[in-house]
Design a protein around this motif. Structure first.
Motif, PDB file in Angstrom:
ATOM      1  N   PHE A 236     137.605  -5.470  57.820  1.00  8.58           N
ATOM      2  CA  PHE A 236     136.370  -6.922  57.898  1.00  8.58           C
ATOM      3  C   PHE A 236     135.952  -7.025  56.442  1.00  8.58           C
ATOM      4  O   PHE A 236     135.344  -7.998  56.281  1.00  8.58           O
ATOM      5  N   TRP A 260     130.692  -8.000  54.369  1.00 13.50           N
ATOM      6  CA  TRP A 260     131.946  -8.806  55.079  1.00 13.50           C
ATOM      7  C   TRP A 260     132.708  -9.453  54.303  1.00 13.50           C
ATOM      8  O   TRP A 260     132.157  -9.848  53.173  1.00 13.50           O
ATOM      9  N   LEU A 267     138.620 -15.202  63.620  1.00 15.05           N
ATOM     10  CA  LEU A 267     138.689 -13.539  64.286  1.00 15.05           C
ATOM     11  C   LEU A 267     138.902 -13.526  65.446  1.00 15.05           C
ATOM     12  O   LEU A 267     138.420 -14.431  66.503  1.00 15.05           O
TER      13      LEU A 267
END
Length: 1032
Positions: A236, A260, A267
């Protein structure tokens, strides 16, 4: 002089102009590469008839023409080398060999062979010759086998797409990549930006390899790849990642709390395990446009930070366990185009009109109680194309549907919509509607005339109350691909005109009342892949032409009245795509033509059960997973050829006329085999001794045969064994106490054999800890009652108080059955409830006393110790067995009185204490007043009702009318009843019954009627006697 100077200048300019032209008059294509392309073309076929989307580019390839002008070919402007070859969607068919001329094109920078059929060719290591390759796309092209390590040598790759490759003939196999190959691939391909591995077998890949994914990645998709384990959180944080899709894997995810990737736009993690609240850290994805967390076992409510994801266009949180209200702030996400919040546990009433503020909304799916504001919802969703309102407790069709002028898909399943379909509803989506699902409602009446003629492709109306015939207007919907009318009350014959639906791919008419013949016209539906007409009354000879239909994958004809023989196939018979075939419960006879099995190279499930097939055992194709041929007249030996079906998971050949000995390979040929049922044949000899050490056997039923010898110790390899039934054979052995080590064994039946000797003390601390059915009856076992085993049957000590749908042993493909003795009758439980428990040690030579600890087995339903040499008193603790429904201690040497507590067992419906040495008065009250005298016969010292012998100094008797009133209060049964065999008169106590047996179809209707009439007559008789007693 000036003139000549002018000519020189003009000549120079002309030369320079020619040099600057983007082409040369001479051919740029190198002859060697042109020949290579033509040879490659000759090695393959273009099957243009198989797909209407075909673009056979190679038809433009002609010898003598510049190959740089051919479709799909791009050359370098300077060198003339072929640098780009795009043959996607060319309907190519054939095998890619290692000596293919394709590998002569060594200057390729882009190779696209997607959407072709390379006939399960492997991806070849020779690809490494393309050192300059930057784009490689082999998706949807039927490659199989292992991805070679050599593909990681293509270090300049920017795009790699190997998605959706699998073997389509023979054994189904998907393209696989090993851990080493993947590890080297992600280490070497440092420039990779797009990686698509969807539907590959990555089960051997260690997720730690994901730590080395290229930081250049912008797109990574590995959906449905059998990945397992915990996903490294670094994925991520990849700095350039825009799109991440890991759905349909056995993954657990722990999201990082920070760091992130700020670039992530899409996603998709559906169908993986998050099992928590929606992580707050997802709120850091400020650029997120697509969020799909469907079916992730999410809990809690929708978080408020979601409103900060202002760029969201797609939000899918469906099929989770989210609770609370659907928050109104969702509608503040003005860019939303697709919202799916269906199948959660939301509460409250939602005003559907709040979503009308989303002016770009194209798709909306909800499962929640709705306020539809019927009178004020016109034209509030001007762009809406998809509306799903499943399980919303709707009781009528919402009138606002008629205002949705752009509607393409409408899903209203699993509601409570009743009555007939209103006439206005057939105009919904007129001119636009393509998908309509109104299944699982309460809709009645006939299916009216269809208004749709062209657009509708999917009509699903299963599980309703439709009646009458299928209207012929359906046959005019030429665009129809999927038609589902199963589980209704439709009747008449199946219309011949359905054969006019040239595009029909799925037809489900099961569980109705159709009769007559089967329409031959369906042979014209060239695209038909799924056909289910099971559970009807179709009376016809077998439609042999179905078996030769090239496109059919599923044929379900079970529970009809097809009859006669099945003829061998017509020659030539081409290979079929059939994967599921069921013709069980018909009246077919003769010998099954094995020629079909030779051509069904994709078959997974075959069910020939409950017919009258005879002759030798048909051997299914090696691809078969489930093979059922029970209840026929198949004879001869079980051929060793059955061991070639190494993918087999369930084999049921019960109730036939098989004989001879079993092939030695039968217990070890398939590590996948879970069920082996050879019950009720004439097989003899010893049970094969060889079992695979890592086998998956869950059920072994060899009962009612003629097996001899001892029990094979190799059964200890069966660590997943739950059911072992060897009853009614000729086995001669000591009690196999070593079976107590099997950790999952729940049913052990050794009845009616020649097991002998003492049952020694257990060697394990907790032997048979999961055992629920324990049957050693009718053997020659002797010595003390095996108390030390009985007292450690822990699965029988705890009562299951859970309510809800009954649970049965087995799975969706096969459900276990067993023969037990209940109320003195041998009854086959065709399904075994997981709460069913019984012990039967009858007809042996056990001695000793019944232990007081017997009262600890509180979930026990049946106890039978009859015809032994037991003595002593009946322990008072037996009154603790509140679930007990039958008790048989007859033909022993018990002494003393009958415990009064037995009279308080309200579930006890059958009792046999005859042929003992019991004494004193028989207890009165509740169940004991329903037992007849034969329950207590041949106990000379017993007295009182129902025996004719009266007791002296008998305490005051309870009036029968009081007893009847007590019984009439009733106690609900603990399982779903189909038919009830009562052991008493008018009470509704859930006692011993044939309710344990799931009675099937018409075969048992006479028994149900007999029991009903008998129960009614007994009730009248008891009430008459009660009134007379009261009047006295």
């Amino acid at each position: 002089m000036e003139f000549y100077q002018f000519l020189c200048v003009l000549f120079c300019l002309s030369g320079q102009l020619l040099l600057n032209l983007p082409f040369s008059i001479a051919q740029l294509c190198r002859p060697v590469q042109s020949d290579a392309l033509l040879q490659f073309n000759d090695s393959l076929n273009a099957e243009t008839d198989t797909d209407s989307n075909c673009d056979p580019k190679m038809t433009t390839w002609k010898n003598g023409l510049d190959c740089c002008s051919w479709d799909g070919v791009t050359c370098d402007n300077v060198t003339g080398n072929i640098i780009d070859l795009d043959l996607s969607y060319s309907c190519l068919q054939g095998t890619l060999h290692s000596n293919s001329s394709l590998f002569a094109l060594r200057h390729l920078q882009s190779l696209n062979l997607a959407f072709n059929n390379f006939s399960s060719s492997p991806i070849l290591p020779e690809l490494s010759v393309f050192a300059e390759l930057r784009h490689l796309n082999f998706s949807h092209s039927d490659f199989s086998g292992l991805v070679p390590i050599e593909i990681s040598f293509l270090s300049k790759l920017v795009l790699l797409d190997l998605s959706y490759n699998y073997k389509t003939s023979g054994n189904f196999e998907v393209l696989k990549i090993e851990n080493t190959a993947f590890k080297i691939l992600v280490q070497n391909l440092t420039e990779l930006m797009e990686l698509n591995l969807d539907f590959m077998d990555m089960s051997a890949v260690s997720l730690s390899s994901f730590m080395n994914l290229s930081s250049s990645l912008t797109f990574f998709s590995a959906s449905d790849c059998t990945l397992k384990g915990e996903l490294p959180p670094n994925i991520f944080s990849l700095p350039n990642l825009l799109d991440l899709n890991l759905e349909y894997n056995d993954l657990t995810v722990s999201f990082p709390k920070s760091n992130w990737s700020k670039s992530l736009e899409s996603l998709t993690l559906s169908y993986i395990s998050i099992s928590s609240k929606i992580p707050d850290s997802i709120g850091e994805f400020k650029n997120l446009k697509t969020l799909d967390l469907s079916n992730c076992t999410l809990t809690g409510s929708i978080p408020s930070w979601l409103v900060n994801l202002t760029k969201l266009t797609t939000l899918d949180l469906s099929r989770n366990e989210l609770t609370g209200h659907i928050p109104s702030f969702v509608v503040k996400l003005e860019q939303l185009m697709d919202v799916d919040l269906s199948f959660n546990n939301f509460t409250g009433v939602l005003d559907l009109g709040v979503f009308s503020t989303l002016k770009n909304l194209l798709a909306l799916r909800l499962t929640v109680e709705l306020n539809l504001m019927y009178n004020s919802m016109n034209h509030t969703f001007p762009k809406l194309e998809t509306l799903g309102l499943p399980s919303c407790n709707l009781t009528e069709f919402p009138p606002f549907l008629n205002s949705l002028k752009m509607l393409r898909e409408l899903y209203l399943s699993k509601n409570k919509i009743g009555g007939q379909i209103p006439r206005w509803f057939w105009d919904v989506g007129k001119g636009t509607l393509q998908y309509l699902d109104i299944s699982s409602n309460l809709i009645e009446g006939g299916i009216q005339q269809f208004p749709w003629k062209e657009l509708i492709v999917y009509f699903w109306a299963t599980n309703n109350r439709f009646s009458g015939e299928i209207p012929s207007s359906i046959c005019k919907v030429s665009s129809l691909i999927s038609l589902g009318l199963a589980r209704n009350n439709l009747s008449g014959s199946i219309p011949q005109c359905l054969g006019n639906l040239a595009n029909l791919s799925i037809l489900d008419l099961s569980a109705n009342k159709f009769e007559g013949t089967f329409p031959r016209s369906l042979d014209s539906c060239a695209s038909l892949a799924f056909l289910n007409v099971s559970h009807n009354r179709i009376n016809d000879t077998f439609p042999k032409w179905l078996l030769e239909a090239p496109s059919l994958r599923v044929i379900a004809l079970q529970f009809n009245e097809f009859h006669g023989q099945i003829d061998p196939p017509t020659v030539p018979f081409h290979p079929s795509m059939l994967s599921y075939f069921s013709i069980s419960n018909n009246n077919l006879r003769g010998q099954w033509p094995e020629e079909y099995f030779l051509h069904w190279l994709n078959l997974r499930t075959v069910d020939l059960s409950n017919n009258r097939f005879e002759g030798p055992l048909p051997i299914p194709p090696p691809t078969t997973r489930f093979y059922f041929s029970a209840n026929n007249k198949i004879g001869g030996k079980v051929s060793p050829l059955i061991c070639n079906t190494t993918k087999l998971r369930a084999l049921d050949l019960s109730n036939n006329s098989l004989m001879g000995t079993l092939p030695e390979c039968l217990m070890s040929f398939s590590k996948n085999l879970s069920v082996l049922n050879l019950r009720m044949n004439m097989i003899h000899g010893v049970i094969p001794r060889k079992f695979a050490e890592d086998n998956n056997l869950r059920t072994i039923d060899l009962s009612w045969n003629r097996f001899e010898g001892t029990l094979p110790r190799f059964l200890l390899h069966c660590e997943n064994l739950e059911v072992l039934d060897l009853g009614n054979n000729r086995m001669k052995d000591m009690f196999p106490d070593w079976l107590g080590t099997l950790p999952k064994l729940q049913v052990l039946v050794l009845r009616s054999n020649m097991f002998h000797g003492f049952v020694s003390s257990p060697r394990e601390a907790r032997p048979f800890s999961e055992l629920r059915i324990f049957d050693l009856s009718n053997n020659n076992l002797s010595g003390p009652l095996p108390i030390s085993y009985i007292m450690k049957l822990t699965a029988m000590m705890y009562q299951d108080k859970r309510q809800g749908k009954p649970q049965y042993m087995g799975d969706g493909n096969y459900q276990d059955s067993v023969m037990v003795t209940m109320k003195g009758l041998e009854i086959r439980l065709v399904k075994i409830l997981t709460v069913f428990t019984s012990i039967d040690l009858s007809s042996n030579h056990f001695g000793g006393e019944l232990p007081v600890y017997i009262g600890n087995l509180k979930s026990l339903k049946g106890l039978k110790f009859s015809h032994n040499n037991l003595k002593g008193y009946i322990p008072l603790s037996i009154g603790n067995l509140t679930e007990l429904e039958w008790l048989d201690l007859s033909s022993n040497k018990f002494i003393g009185s009958i415990p009064q507590d037995l009279a308080d067992l309200t579930s006890l419906a059958f009792l046999n204490l005859s042929e003992n040495q019991l004494s004193g008065p028989i207890p009165r009250g509740r169940q004991f007043n329903t037992f007849k005298s034969d329950s207590f016969a041949m106990n000379p010292r017993l007295c009182g009702f129902p025996l004719s012998k009266t007791c002296t100094n008998n305490p005051r008797e309870i009036p029968l009318v009081t007893i009847l009133r007590e019984n009439d209060t009733g106690h609900g049964g603990w399982f779903e009843w189909r038919a009830i065999l009562m052991g008493y008169g008018c009470g509704t106590v859930g006692g011993v019954s044939l309710g344990y047996v799931v009675l099937g179809s018409r075969k048992f209707e006479w028994l149900a009627g007999l029991l009903e009439r008998k129960g009614a007559n007994m009730g009248k008789k008891w009430r008459r006697n009660a009134r007379r007693s009261y009047q006295r």
